[in-house]
Structures are given as structure tokens and as C-alpha cells.
Design a protein around this motif. Structure first.
Motif, PDB file in Angstrom:
ATOM      1  N   ALA A 126      -7.518  -4.977   9.490  1.00 13.13           N
ATOM      2  CA  ALA A 126      -7.805  -5.571   8.267  1.00 13.13           C
ATOM      3  C   ALA A 126      -8.185  -4.835   7.118  1.00 13.13           C
ATOM      4  CB  ALA A 126      -9.033  -6.574   8.662  1.00 13.13           C
ATOM      5  N   PHE A 127      -8.783  -3.465   7.489  1.00  9.55           N
ATOM      6  CA  PHE A 127      -9.160  -2.581   6.284  1.00  9.55           C
ATOM      7  C   PHE A 127      -8.135  -2.410   5.420  1.00  9.55           C
ATOM      8  CE2 PHE A 127     -12.637  -1.007   9.052  1.00  9.55           C
ATOM      9  CZ  PHE A 127     -13.908  -1.165   8.139  1.00  9.55           C
ATOM     10  N   SER A 128      -6.827  -2.170   5.955  1.00  7.43           N
ATOM     11  CA  SER A 128      -5.456  -1.848   4.975  1.00  7.43           C
ATOM     12  C   SER A 128      -5.177  -3.103   4.130  1.00  7.43           C
ATOM     13  CB  SER A 128      -4.685  -1.526   5.880  1.00  7.43           C
ATOM     14  OG  SER A 128      -4.101  -2.266   6.846  1.00  7.43           O
ATOM     15  N   THR A 129      -5.380  -4.181   4.961  1.00 12.33           N
ATOM     16  CA  THR A 129      -4.952  -5.303   4.079  1.00 12.33           C
ATOM     17  C   THR A 129      -5.881  -5.781   2.983  1.00 12.33           C
ATOM     18  OG1 THR A 129      -3.972  -6.308   6.181  1.00 12.33           O
ATOM     19  CG2 THR A 129      -4.328  -7.833   4.398  1.00 12.33           C
ATOM     20  N   ARG A 130      -7.128  -5.609   3.199  1.00  9.41           N
ATOM     21  CA  ARG A 130      -8.082  -5.714   2.198  1.00  9.41           C
ATOM     22  C   ARG A 130      -8.232  -4.793   1.228  1.00  9.41           C
ATOM     23  NH1 ARG A 130     -14.537  -5.835   3.683  1.00  9.41           N
ATOM     24  NH2 ARG A 130     -14.088  -3.656   3.555  1.00  9.41           N
ATOM     25  N   GLY A 131      -7.599  -3.454   1.499  1.00  7.98           N
ATOM     26  CA  GLY A 131      -7.401  -2.729   0.503  1.00  7.98           C
ATOM     27  C   GLY A 131      -6.245  -2.939  -0.576  1.00  7.98           C
ATOM     28  N   PHE A 132      -5.308  -3.497  -0.017  1.00  7.03           N
ATOM     29  CA  PHE A 132      -4.075  -4.100  -0.819  1.00  7.03           C
ATOM     30  C   PHE A 132      -4.487  -5.276  -1.761  1.00  7.03           C
ATOM     31  CE2 PHE A 132      -1.525  -3.070   3.165  1.00  7.03           C
ATOM     32  CZ  PHE A 132      -1.206  -1.802   2.936  1.00  7.03           C
ATOM     33  N   VAL A 133      -5.401  -6.091  -1.054  1.00  5.59           N
ATOM     34  CA  VAL A 133      -6.041  -7.189  -2.053  1.00  5.59           C
ATOM     35  C   VAL A 133      -6.708  -6.654  -3.207  1.00  5.59           C
ATOM     36  CG1 VAL A 133      -7.584  -9.186  -1.849  1.00  5.59           C
ATOM     37  CG2 VAL A 133      -6.114  -8.781   0.090  1.00  5.59           C
ATOM     38  N   PHE A 134      -7.743  -5.604  -2.851  1.00  2.00           N
ATOM     39  CA  PHE A 134      -8.509  -5.107  -3.873  1.00  2.00           C
ATOM     40  C   PHE A 134      -7.655  -4.387  -4.965  1.00  2.00           C
ATOM     41  CE2 PHE A 134     -12.270  -4.790  -0.985  1.00  2.00           C
ATOM     42  CZ  PHE A 134     -13.046  -5.943  -1.436  1.00  2.00           C
ATOM     43  N   THR A 135      -6.551  -3.822  -4.344  1.00  2.00           N
ATOM     44  CA  THR A 135      -5.639  -3.069  -5.235  1.00  2.00           C
ATOM     45  C   THR A 135      -5.019  -4.167  -6.313  1.00  2.00           C
ATOM     46  OG1 THR A 135      -5.174  -1.505  -3.983  1.00  2.00           O
ATOM     47  CG2 THR A 135      -3.700  -1.586  -5.736  1.00  2.00           C
ATOM     48  N   GLY A 136      -4.783  -5.251  -5.853  1.00  2.00           N
ATOM     49  CA  GLY A 136      -4.037  -6.231  -6.533  1.00  2.00           C
ATOM     50  C   GLY A 136      -4.896  -6.813  -7.526  1.00  2.00           C
ATOM     51  N   LEU A 137      -6.544  -6.910  -7.348  1.00  2.00           N
ATOM     52  CA  LEU A 137      -7.539  -7.386  -8.051  1.00  2.00           C
ATOM     53  C   LEU A 137      -8.037  -6.019  -9.061  1.00  2.00           C
ATOM     54  CD1 LEU A 137      -9.594  -9.364  -5.606  1.00  2.00           C
ATOM     55  CD2 LEU A 137      -7.974 -10.344  -7.206  1.00  2.00           C
ATOM     56  N   PHE A 140     -10.205  -0.891  -7.977  1.00  2.00           N
ATOM     57  CA  PHE A 140      -9.795   0.524  -7.070  1.00  2.00           C
ATOM     58  C   PHE A 140     -10.743   1.147  -6.406  1.00  2.00           C
ATOM     59  CE2 PHE A 140      -7.020  -0.192 -11.084  1.00  2.00           C
ATOM     60  CZ  PHE A 140      -5.678  -0.522 -10.174  1.00  2.00           C
ATOM     61  N   GLU A 141     -11.928   0.981  -6.734  1.00  2.00           N
ATOM     62  CA  GLU A 141     -13.150   1.766  -5.822  1.00  2.00           C
ATOM     63  C   GLU A 141     -13.324   1.087  -4.782  1.00  2.00           C
ATOM     64  OE1 GLU A 141     -14.683   4.256  -6.663  1.00  2.00           O
ATOM     65  OE2 GLU A 141     -14.705   4.787  -8.756  1.00  2.00           O
ATOM     66  N   ASN A 142     -13.100  -0.098  -4.548  1.00  2.00           N
ATOM     67  CA  ASN A 142     -13.190  -0.925  -3.416  1.00  2.00           C
ATOM     68  C   ASN A 142     -11.879  -0.591  -2.394  1.00  2.00           C
ATOM     69  OD1 ASN A 142     -15.804  -2.094  -3.821  1.00  2.00           O
ATOM     70  ND2 ASN A 142     -14.826  -4.102  -4.604  1.00  2.00           N
ATOM     71  N   ALA A 143     -10.778  -0.552  -3.107  1.00  2.00           N
ATOM     72  CA  ALA A 143      -9.691  -0.373  -2.553  1.00  2.00           C
ATOM     73  C   ALA A 143      -9.579   1.176  -1.715  1.00  2.00           C
ATOM     74  CB  ALA A 143      -8.253  -0.426  -3.380  1.00  2.00           C
ATOM     75  N   ILE A 144     -10.202   2.087  -2.573  1.00  2.00           N
ATOM     76  CA  ILE A 144     -10.439   3.436  -1.994  1.00  2.00           C
ATOM     77  C   ILE A 144     -11.175   3.421  -0.832  1.00  2.00           C
ATOM     78  CG2 ILE A 144     -11.433   5.891  -2.405  1.00  2.00           C
ATOM     79  CD1 ILE A 144     -10.328   5.159  -5.395  1.00  2.00           C
ATOM     80  N   GLU A 145     -12.386   2.825  -0.785  1.00  2.00           N
ATOM     81  CA  GLU A 145     -13.316   2.770   0.435  1.00  2.00           C
ATOM     82  C   GLU A 145     -12.435   2.276   1.551  1.00  2.00           C
ATOM     83  OE1 GLU A 145     -16.881   0.511  -0.175  1.00  2.00           O
ATOM     84  OE2 GLU A 145     -17.384   1.753  -2.067  1.00  2.00           O
ATOM     85  N   ASP A 146     -11.698   1.232   1.478  1.00  2.00           N
ATOM     86  CA  ASP A 146     -10.785   0.558   2.695  1.00  2.00           C
ATOM     87  C   ASP A 146      -9.894   1.563   3.192  1.00  2.00           C
ATOM     88  OD1 ASP A 146     -12.733  -1.421   2.793  1.00  2.00           O
ATOM     89  OD2 ASP A 146     -11.291  -2.825   1.807  1.00  2.00           O
ATOM     90  N   MET A 160      -1.298   5.468   4.116  1.00  2.00           N
ATOM     91  CA  MET A 160      -2.702   5.085   3.327  1.00  2.00           C
ATOM     92  C   MET A 160      -2.868   6.145   2.493  1.00  2.00           C
ATOM     93  SD  MET A 160      -3.952   2.310   4.571  1.00  2.00           S
ATOM     94  CE  MET A 160      -2.192   1.480   4.267  1.00  2.00           C
ATOM     95  N   PHE A 161      -2.644   7.525   2.752  1.00  2.00           N
ATOM     96  CA  PHE A 161      -2.907   8.533   1.623  1.00  2.00           C
ATOM     97  C   PHE A 161      -2.002   8.132   0.411  1.00  2.00           C
ATOM     98  CE2 PHE A 161      -3.827  10.901   5.497  1.00  2.00           C
ATOM     99  CZ  PHE A 161      -4.903  11.604   5.207  1.00  2.00           C
ATOM    100  N   ARG A 162      -0.861   7.621   0.565  1.00  4.17           N
ATOM    101  CA  ARG A 162      -0.049   7.058  -0.560  1.00  4.17           C
ATOM    102  C   ARG A 162      -0.900   6.084  -1.344  1.00  4.17           C
ATOM    103  NH1 ARG A 162       5.934   4.109  -0.449  1.00  4.17           N
ATOM    104  NH2 ARG A 162       5.403   2.506  -1.881  1.00  4.17           N
ATOM    105  N   CYS A 163      -1.138   5.183  -0.625  1.00  7.13           N
ATOM    106  CA  CYS A 163      -2.062   4.026  -1.302  1.00  7.13           C
ATOM    107  C   CYS A 163      -3.427   4.527  -1.918  1.00  7.13           C
ATOM    108  CB  CYS A 163      -2.499   2.832  -0.218  1.00  7.13           C
ATOM    109  SG  CYS A 163      -0.810   1.941   0.376  1.00  7.13           S
ATOM    110  N   ARG A 164      -4.256   5.025  -1.148  1.00  6.53           N
ATOM    111  CA  ARG A 164      -5.360   5.961  -1.885  1.00  6.53           C
ATOM    112  C   ARG A 164      -4.912   6.584  -2.915  1.00  6.53           C
ATOM    113  NH1 ARG A 164      -9.625   9.333   1.570  1.00  6.53           N
ATOM    114  NH2 ARG A 164      -8.063  10.886   1.081  1.00  6.53           N
ATOM    115  N   GLY A 165      -4.042   7.327  -2.977  1.00  8.49           N
ATOM    116  CA  GLY A 165      -3.733   8.403  -4.169  1.00  8.49           C
ATOM    117  C   GLY A 165      -3.237   7.411  -5.430  1.00  8.49           C
ATOM    118  N   ILE A 166      -2.633   6.199  -4.976  1.00  5.59           N
ATOM    119  CA  ILE A 166      -2.360   5.457  -6.273  1.00  5.59           C
ATOM    120  C   ILE A 166      -3.629   4.922  -6.791  1.00  5.59           C
ATOM    121  CG2 ILE A 166      -1.273   3.104  -6.800  1.00  5.59           C
ATOM    122  CD1 ILE A 166       1.051   3.948  -4.941  1.00  5.59           C
ATOM    123  N   ALA A 167      -4.372   4.384  -6.045  1.00  6.98           N
ATOM    124  CA  ALA A 167      -5.911   3.982  -6.586  1.00  6.98           C
ATOM    125  C   ALA A 167      -6.547   5.137  -7.210  1.00  6.98           C
ATOM    126  CB  ALA A 167      -6.665   3.565  -5.416  1.00  6.98           C
TER     127      ALA A 167
END
Length: 326
Positions: A126-137, A140-146, A160-167
Motif C-alpha cells: 500500500a505504500f506505493s499505491t499511496r505514493g501514486f495517490v499523493f502524486t496525483g494530488l 510530492f513530499e508525501n509521495a517521496i516519503e512513501d 520506485m526510483f523512477r517514481c520518486r525521481g519524478i516527484a
């Protein structure tokens, strides 16, 4: 062995134990001290009850996943709700229901379920899914934490490195973004989009030659993505490589038109009906509509002193809403 298994099932965390079940467990524990046959009978009864419930939950979970595969998220959400009613401590059910809420654009409910999934299981996906939700909202700081939490659990997970890099990139933290994109490429060198994103870091920092190298790698992996050519063309333009820039923008235009004409054919509409207005329904993904391609080509022709061609490109751009002539 069966008695020991019964005790493990009862005292484990997979399913909740109600008062009657707890009383039965206590009986098993007391009877087990004397190795009574009665203890085994009670244990067997408990096993049957819980194995049936485990099978029921497994069946419902499979139905929920099938609904997700069919993109029937409303029904999937209902299936996972059934599991939660049977087992309020089922982390996986909260995770998948949260994912359904996310796809249904119900972000608040999604986060609530994903929070619960993580509280029940600190290693939950659920960490990664919540990160996607935060990214959509755009949080980005919350997304990076997840995403960081996922990386701590799965340090070889390139995505996950790609997703965090985008954030990081969205927050303007180009150094962090560059490091994450580089690590993602190291773990998965076949991801075109991460080359494109690292190229964007180079572009933002004015390192146009390095950016061209990354955009070229992206194109070699995925040659049918117009925005890769668009950004490589911008790099050539910045380096005053006018012929190369004009060539890139021509590729963008051709690919967009081909994609659109293919859509028209699927809809049963002839290309003659589309005329010049066909460009209006197309967009280059990074927020630029197609008239910018004509503008860029116009500028290239102007720099090459090909004014007739430049005028033709500008007329096309103007018909699509361009206002300020270059």
C-alpha cells in the motif's frame, strides 16, 4: 501436529478471534496439558471453521482481483468490503479497496484505506499505491516519503526510483531527481521513459548535449513517442543545430498526424472529412498543443532563410490558435 496447527491458526493474526472462539482456544490449551483426545476434537472443529473462512476470503479476494483486471472498480470495491466485514484486520483487502477508490478518483477514501493497510502491515504494498495517490494530488513530499519506504523494503525496484525521481523533479530538486533516474536506469536499462525524464533534468540545467544522449536512448527504446523527438528537437534548437531541429519537429508532426488518422479510421471517418482541423484534437503530452510544432518549424525555416516555407508553417500554426508570430 494437528492440535498445534489449530492453536497456531487461532492465535495467529490472519483472522479475528471472537469470544466463543477464544473460549474454545482456552479449552484446547487446558486440555492439551493432559494430551486429551477431547483437546484434539475441539482443535479439529476450530480448524474446520477457520479453514472454511480462509477459503471463503481467498475466493472473494480472487473475485476482487478479477474485477480490477476488468476495470470494474465499483464491483471490486464491494468484494473487498466483504472481506473486511469478515476480517477487519485484513491488510491486503484494505490495500486493494484503497486502490479501487484511487481509480474511481475518490482520493480521500483511498488514503484512508491505504493508511489502514499500512497500519496493519508496515511492509504492505500500500505504500506505493499511496505514493501514486499523493502524486496525483500534487503532494510530492508525501509521495517521496512513501516511495522511499518502498525502496527501503525493495531496494532493487527500479520503478520506485523512477517514481520518486519524478516527484523530486516536480519539487525542483534536480540533483535528487537525477540520482534516482540514474539508479532506475542502472536497475532497468530498458525503460524509455526514465531516460526521457533524466534527459529533462539535463535540459533544465542547460546540458543539451547530455540531454540529446538521453532522449536518443529513449527513442531507441520507444520510437513511436512524439514527445521524445519534441524535446530532442528543442535541444538541437538550443544548440543552433537548425537542420536537426527541423527534422525532429517534422517527426513529431508526422507521428501525431498518423496517430490521429488511425483514430479516424477506427471511428469510420475518412481523412478527407478531417481537413486541417484534425490537428486540433491532438496534443503533445507535456502540455503543448500542435500549433507549437508548426511554430518551431517556422522558426527553423526562418533561421535557414527559407521564408516561403516559414510563412506556410506560420499560417498552419495560426489556424490552430497561435497568436504571436515569431
Amino acid at each position: 501436529a494437528r492440535l498445534t496447527y489449530a492453536q497456531g491458526v487461532m492465535l495467529g493474526s490472519y483472522l479475528p478471534i471472537d469470544e466463543n472462539d477464544q473460549a474454545a482456544v482456552d479449552v484446547v490449551n487446558r486440555l492439551n496439558e493432559t494430551n486429551s483426545d477431547q483437546a484434539c476434537e475441539v482443535g479439529e472443529a476450530l480448524i474446520c471453521k477457520y479453514e472454511l473462512r480462509v477459503a471463503e476470503i481467498s475466493d472473494i479476494y480472487s473475485k476482487g482481483r478479477e474485477c480490477e483486471e476488468l476495470r470494474d472498480y465499483e464491483r471490486g470495491m464491494l468484494e473487498y468490503s466483504k472481506i473486511i466485514a469478515l476480517d477487519p484486520a485484513n491488510s491486503a483487502a484494505y490495500w486493494r479497496r484503497g486502490s479501487c477508490y484511487w481509480h474511481l478518483k475518490q482520493s480521500e477514501d483511498a488514503i484512508k484505506d491505504l493508511d489502514e493497510a499500512i497500519e496493519l502491515d508496515p511492509t504492505s504494498p500500500a505504500f506505493s499505491t499511496r505514493g501514486f495517490v499523493f502524486t496525483g494530488l500534487l503532494e510530492f513530499e508525501n509521495a517521496i516519503e512513501d516511495f522511499t519506504a518502498v525502496i527501503a523494503l525493495e531496494p532493487e525496484e527500479a520503478y520506485m526510483f523512477r517514481c520518486r525521481g519524478i516527484a523530486y523533479l516536480e519539487l525542483g530538486k534536480t540533483s535528487n531527481a537525477f540520482d534516482d533516474f540514474t539508479e532506475s536506469i542502472k536497475l532497468n536499462p530498458n525503460d524509455a521513459h526514465v531516460f526521457y525524464k533524466r534527459g529533462h533534468v539535463h535540459y533544465e540545467l542547460g546540458r543539451f548535449v547530455n540531454a540529446i544522449e538521453d532522449y536518443t536512448s529513449a527513442i531507441e527504446l520507444a520510437s513511436d513517442v512524439p514527445r521524445y523527438y519534441w524535446m530532442r528537437g528543442n535541444c538541437h534548437d538550443a544548440l543552433e543545430s537548425i537542420d536537426e531541429a527541423e527534422s525532429e519537429f517534422s517527426v513529431v508532426l508526422k507521428q501525431d498526424v498518423d496517430n490521429y488518422l488511425s483514430e479516424l479510421e477506427d471511428l469510420g471517418i475518412s481523412s478527407e472529412m478531417a481537413s486541417a482541423e484534425r490537428y486540433l484534437s491532438l496534443a503533445i503530452e507535456n502540455g503543448s498543443s500542435n500549433h507549437l510544432v508548426f511554430e518551431k518549424r517556422c522558426i527553423c525555416f526562418m533561421k535557414k532563410r527559407m521564408f516561403a516555407e516559414a510563412n506556410q508553417e506560420w499560417d498552419a500554426a495560426k489556424s490552430l490558435g497561435a497568436n504571436n508570430a515569431p
